[in-house]
Structures are given as structure tokens and as C-alpha cells.
Design a protein around this motif. Structure first.
Motif, PDB file in Angstrom:
ATOM      1  N   GLY A  76       0.918  -1.156   0.103  1.00  0.00           N
ATOM      2  CA  GLY A  76      -0.062  -0.009   0.145  1.00  0.00           C
ATOM      3  C   GLY A  76       0.840   1.244   0.112  1.00  0.00           C
ATOM      4  N   LEU A  77       0.312   2.287  -0.793  1.00  0.00           N
ATOM      5  CA  LEU A  77       1.105   3.625  -0.714  1.00  0.00           C
ATOM      6  C   LEU A  77       0.391   4.609   0.195  1.00  0.00           C
ATOM      7  N   ILE A  78       1.617   5.515   0.674  1.00  0.00           N
ATOM      8  CA  ILE A  78       1.106   6.619   1.547  1.00  0.00           C
ATOM      9  C   ILE A  78       1.877   7.775   1.146  1.00  0.00           C
ATOM     10  N   THR A  79       1.257   8.779   1.285  1.00  0.00           N
ATOM     11  CA  THR A  79       1.909  10.257   1.292  1.00  0.00           C
ATOM     12  C   THR A  79       1.346  11.204   1.960  1.00  0.00           C
ATOM     13  N   ALA A  80       1.896  12.465   1.615  1.00  0.00           N
ATOM     14  CA  ALA A  80       1.429  13.701   2.552  1.00  0.00           C
ATOM     15  C   ALA A  80       1.192  14.860   1.554  1.00  0.00           C
ATOM     16  N   SER A  81       0.082  15.637   1.197  1.00  0.00           N
ATOM     17  CA  SER A  81       0.207  16.598  -0.115  1.00  0.00           C
ATOM     18  C   SER A  81      -0.631  17.501   0.165  1.00  0.00           C
TER      19      SER A  81
END
Length: 317
Positions: A76-81
Motif C-alpha cells: 500500500g502507498l502513503i504520502t502527504a500532499s
């Protein structure tokens, strides 16, 4: 990081990786109807607002997702944006069939949060600015073993954004000046590095909001700085700090950094809509704002490429 760490091979590989997955956007010659934002010069607008997610960020995010191993994607992918990079990651995740978690600061327009949910991402709103959301995303990535994708401090992201310069100079090799908005610095780091590899004498001008002069302050200090506060409505151009990768590439390849106010960006967004039918968010109009306001000088006879980096209507209200 030296620009020697990113070569033409990196940018060409990114271009091949994202071909057919993101759009090769047009460059529109800005022919004024009532007012000319660049008297004496020729202005070419690279319309990254026409990307499927509404911004250039889909390039770097897609290049990164397509570079991941199957195991990394399966976690699974995760980021902050601020919104646009999150949309790029959600786009890449959906294309790859893996889940995505996007952390947003409270300043993110609600429309972007809803668009992220429509792309199938889990959306968490946390903190006042991107830096706060990013801290929470990193903590969750570590706790749950998710694959974190940084919005700007990743060579794969930078290489993806640099494909814009490859297209611009292939379509219009006469371009002698590039004007580029700066948030964290992934866009301008990639564009400036790729452009200088292709055309070493090209002039690159970076544009930041007066209320978030992250890179302007870092250049003056000679090292990364963390701003005490953010005072701009252009949330996608408003990290309190950048990263060594971007600082190094920008130091080497960006000739000048200038500042524009929120009213400058709003005026540019209004011009784009009224004169060219282009709906750009405040950050998307920042590069043009630098020219219209006089912060970035356009020499007579010059060919200036301006990246309209994101779609939106926050500059038209």
C-alpha cells in the motif's frame, strides 16, 4: 546532491515509463486579446493543468509508482500532499491496483479531498500545513509498513517532473527562459536540471509566494531553512522547509528566485481565464504572475516558457 546524480538517461527513462499513462500536454502561444503580459517577448504556456489529475504532479508520482517493486506496491502507498501530489499517487495506485492513503493539511481545498476519495484513496486531514500532515504520514508508514512516496525529495519524482522540460524543448527548442513555480521544489529541480542538460545556456527562474519564501530564504542563508509561518492561500506552494536533494539541484540549476503576492497570482489566474480560457489555481498561475508583476523580467525578443502547473478556480473567486 549534485545534478550529476541525475542524467539525461534518468529523464529519458522516466519519459518512457510514463508514456501513454499521463498526457503529453500542449504548449500554447499566449496571444493577448486585451493585455500582453510579456511585451516584447514571446510567451509559451505549458498546460500541465490538462493532466488527468489536474496538475504536473502526476508525472513524478506515476514514474515513482511504476518504479516500485510488486512487494512495495502490495504493502500500500502513503504520502502527504497539499492535494496535487496526492492525486498523482492515487492515480498511480489505482492504475497499479494497490491501495493509497493520502494525508492532507487543513488548508487543502475540499474539492481536492473529494477528488482523492473519488480516485479510491483513503483521505486523512491532519495539521495546519503540509509539514504537519507529512509528519503524521511518515509515522503511519512506519507503523503499518506502507510504502511512502515523498512529493518532492525523491529522484524518481524529480525525474518524472523533468519530463516537462524534455517536451517543452522538443516542441519549442527556441525557448531561452523558463519560469517555474516552486513549492517543495520537485518541479523546478526536475525541469531546471533536465533543461540545463539539454540547453546549458537556458535561463531558469523560480517563483515562490511572498508568504512562503522557503527557497528564497534558503538561498539567502546558503542552507535549508524552516519558515516560522506560512501566509499564502496557495497551499501547494507552501512547505515550511524543503530537502537537501531539491536545495542542491535548485542551487546548481536555477538562475534566479523571485517572489509574487497572492493578489499577483489572482490577477494572473484571472488573465488566464479571461484571455485564454484556462482555469488555473493560484499556484498554477504563479509563474505567469512573476512576469505580469515584473518580478521576472522578460527581455525583448526572448522566448519564454511558462508552466501552468495546476488547474483550479481558487484564483477566480
Amino acid at each position: 546532491m549534485s545534478s550529476q546524480s541525475l542524467t539525461r538517461v534518468d529523464f529519458d527513462a522516466a519519459a518512457a515509463r510514463i508514456r501513454g499513462k499521463v498526457r503529453r500536454t500542449p504548449s500554447l502561444e499566449a496571444v493577448a486579446l486585451k493585455s500582453d503580459p510579456a511585451p516584447g517577448g514571446r510567451l509559451l504556456l505549458k498546460l500541465e493543468n490538462l493532466q488527468p489529475t489536474g496538475s504536473f504532479k502526476v508525472r513524478g508520482a506515476t514514474n515513482t509508482v511504476m518504479s516500485l517493486s510488486e512487494e512495495e506496491k502490495a504493502r500500500g502507498l502513503i504520502t502527504a500532499s497539499g492535494g496535487n501530489h496526492g492525486l498523482g499517487v492515487a492515480f498511480g495506485a489505482r492504475m497499479s491496483g494497490c491501495p493509497a492513503v493520502i494525508y492532507l493539511p487543513e488548508s487543502t481545498p475540499k474539492a481536492k479531498a473529494e477528488k482523492l476519495k473519488a480516485w479510491g484513496a483513503e483521505v486523512i486531514v491532519h495539521g495546519a500545513v503540509w509539514d504537519d500532515a507529512n509528519e503524521a504520514a511518515l509515522a503511519r508508514a512506519e507503523t503499518e509498513g506502507l510504502t511512502y512516496i515523498h512529493p518532492f525529495a525523491d529522484p524518481r519524482v524529480v525525474s518524472g517532473q523533468g519530463t516537462i522540460a524534455l517536451e517543452m524543448l522538443e516542441d519549442n527548442p527556441e525557448i531561452d527562459t523558463l519560469v517555474v513555480a516552486i513549492g517543495g521544489g520537485g518541479l523546478i529541480a526536475g525541469v531546471a536540471t533536465a533543461a540545463k542538460l539539454l540547453k546549458p545556456d537556458i535561463r531558469v527562474i523560480g517563483v515562490e509566494p511572498t508568504g512562503a519564501p522557503t527557497h528564497h530564504a534558503a538561498r539567502a542563508a546558503g542552507h535549508l531553512v524552516t519558515l516560522d509561518k506560512i501566509e499564502t492561500a496557495a497551499g501547494t506552494l507552501a512547505p515550511r522547509t524543503s530537502a537537501e536533494l531539491n536545495f542542491g539541484l535548485i542551487s546548481e540549476n536555477v538562475d534566479e528566485l523571485v517572489l509574487v503576492s497572492d493578489p499577483d497570482m489572482k490577477a494572473a489566474a484571472e488573465w488566464l481565464w479571461a484571455e485564454a480560457g484556462i482555469a488555473a489555481e493560484l499556484s498554477g498561475a504563479a509563474a505567469l504572475a512573476a512576469i505580469q508583476s515584473g518580478a521576472a523580467a522578460v527581455e525583448t525578443g526572448s522566448n519564454v516558457g511558462v508552466i501552468v502547473c495546476g488547474a483550479g478556480t481558487d484564483g477566480l473567486g
